[in-house]
Write an enzyme that holds these catalytic residues in place. Sequence first.
Site, mmCIF file in Angstrom:
data_model
loop_
_atom_site.group_PDB
_atom_site.id
_atom_site.type_symbol
_atom_site.label_atom_id
_atom_site.label_comp_id
_atom_site.label_asym_id
_atom_site.label_seq_id
_atom_site.Cartn_x
_atom_site.Cartn_y
_atom_site.Cartn_z
ATOM 1 N N ASP A 294 1.184 -1.536 0.170
ATOM 2 C CA ASP A 294 -0.097 0.164 0.313
ATOM 3 C C ASP A 294 0.798 1.210 0.241
ATOM 4 O OD1 ASP A 294 0.364 -0.920 2.848
ATOM 5 O OD2 ASP A 294 -0.086 0.446 3.481
ATOM 6 N N GLU B 204 -2.929 0.434 13.035
ATOM 7 C CA GLU B 204 -1.379 -0.402 13.225
ATOM 8 C C GLU B 204 -0.416 1.095 13.958
ATOM 9 O OE1 GLU B 204 0.118 -0.280 9.344
ATOM 10 O OE2 GLU B 204 2.711 -0.652 10.119
ATOM 11 N N LYS C 264 -1.727 -4.252 14.007
ATOM 12 C CA LYS C 264 -0.712 -4.822 13.717
ATOM 13 C C LYS C 264 0.199 -3.843 13.612
ATOM 14 C CE LYS C 264 1.366 -3.241 9.107
ATOM 15 N NZ LYS C 264 1.093 -3.238 7.427
ATOM 16 N N GLY D 209 12.008 -1.257 9.188
ATOM 17 C CA GLY D 209 13.190 -0.959 8.315
ATOM 18 C C GLY D 209 14.220 -1.843 9.081
HETATM 19 C C1 5MM Z 1 4.407 -0.558 2.314
HETATM 20 O O1 5MM Z 1 4.009 0.748 3.178
HETATM 21 C C2 5MM Z 1 2.716 0.623 3.584
HETATM 22 C C3 5MM Z 1 2.761 2.524 3.278
HETATM 23 O O2 5MM Z 1 3.312 3.480 3.826
HETATM 24 P P1 5MM Z 1 3.578 5.229 2.783
HETATM 25 O O3 5MM Z 1 1.622 5.470 3.508
HETATM 26 O O4 5MM Z 1 4.368 5.812 3.947
HETATM 27 O O5 5MM Z 1 3.249 4.726 2.022
HETATM 28 C C4 5MM Z 1 3.143 1.407 5.186
HETATM 29 O O6 5MM Z 1 1.992 1.689 6.226
HETATM 30 C C5 5MM Z 1 3.349 -0.578 5.639
HETATM 31 O O7 5MM Z 1 2.224 -1.340 5.160
HETATM 32 C C6 5MM Z 1 3.290 -0.446 7.363
HETATM 33 O O8 5MM Z 1 4.306 0.286 8.063
HETATM 34 C C7 5MM Z 1 4.579 -1.780 7.107
HETATM 35 O O9 5MM Z 1 5.280 -2.275 5.975
HETATM 36 P P2 5MM Z 1 6.367 -2.088 6.734
HETATM 37 O O10 5MM Z 1 7.618 -1.904 5.367
HETATM 38 O O11 5MM Z 1 7.377 -1.513 8.143
HETATM 39 O O12 5MM Z 1 6.394 -3.527 7.264
#
Ligand code: 5MM
Length: 340
Positions: free
Chosen positions: A24, A177, A219, A263
């Site tokens: 997303d 989340e 999450k 990260g």
């Molecule tokens: C995939 O990244 C998601 C969207 O981020 P933006 O809204 O900043 O574009 C993010 O919300 C993601 O779903 C979660 O943070 C988990 O991703 P990670 O990379 O931390 O596993």
Amino acid sequence: MNIAELEKIARALVAPGKGILAADESSGTIQKRFEKIGVQSTADSRRDYREFLFRTPAMREFISGVILYDETIRQTAKDGTPLVKIIEASGAIPGIKVDAGTKPLPACPGEVVTEGLDGLASRLADYHKLGARFAKWRAVIDIGPGIPSYDCLHANAHALARYAALCQAANIVPIVEPEVLMDGDHDIDRCYAVTEWMLKETYQELYYAKVALEGTILKPNMVISGVKAARQASVQDVAKLTLKCLKECVPPAVPGIAFLSGGQSDEAATAHLDAMSKMGPLPWTLTFSYGRALQAAPQKAWSGKPDNVAAGQRAFAHRARMNGLAALGKWSPSLEKEAA
Ligand code: 5MM
């Protein structure tokens, strides 16, 4: 609201050995990811990339749901098939990010609040028609000198709860989340304290908003040392402290906890999930809802070249399988060498 239906969807999202693909990324974020691999971010390149992920056969075995961005839920594949249909054909459930990102929180320097509640009820109704059966809203909490403040945690928890209640009214499962960032030089104990505080606030607000916990997924971040901390906690300590914190805060009515990767390196995110899964039994199912830790490898392998699509799919299948095994506590570092 049909709580039985919501609970069925929530439980399917945390089915044994399966987890969620967080695809997303908003336009700004995917552009940053593509810049790293030398790919220009256009509607077509974003579509091509996501199409090959969703068409990867390993989706069927290891991916329970896919979180989409507004553009993606409306996109069609090159052959005209809606991407949502490709996800459904793999047996996974389509989901949608519905927050509108973060904005500075007034009078709270360095802190942000997630926006997106205005008009959310009608957007949720539209997304349901487009096939979304779950949604995601991310609150972002930073740790630093003097932050987070109570105001920041409270404002974000309140917004999460309002969002979750609106989702359930639209028969959409809310993924809640509250992310405590791992940026910074704080130690693992500070991460524990802030994560505990934010989770307590969040479940209090969910209660006041009359959210049925059975029809939700959490999450969270893992309890982990800041990335710039002098001493990095061991895998076992991360697993033990994360579970201790979650047991203190998350009611057993919640069907599942799907971690973000935040990260961490691909392998660290897998190792931590595996260590926690091995520490069961637990009141909720544990799994992954990774963005970067599932996608960094396929993005690199693909690098925007049509000839590399098979390599990209192999890299994605490998990470999906590693994390699927970790969700069952059946991963070991030696399996990483088997990268197809
Ligand atoms: C995939 O990244 C998601 C969207 O981020 P933006 O809204 O900043 O574009 C993010 O919300 C993601 O779903 C979660 O943070 C988990 O991703 P990670 O990379 O931390 O596993």
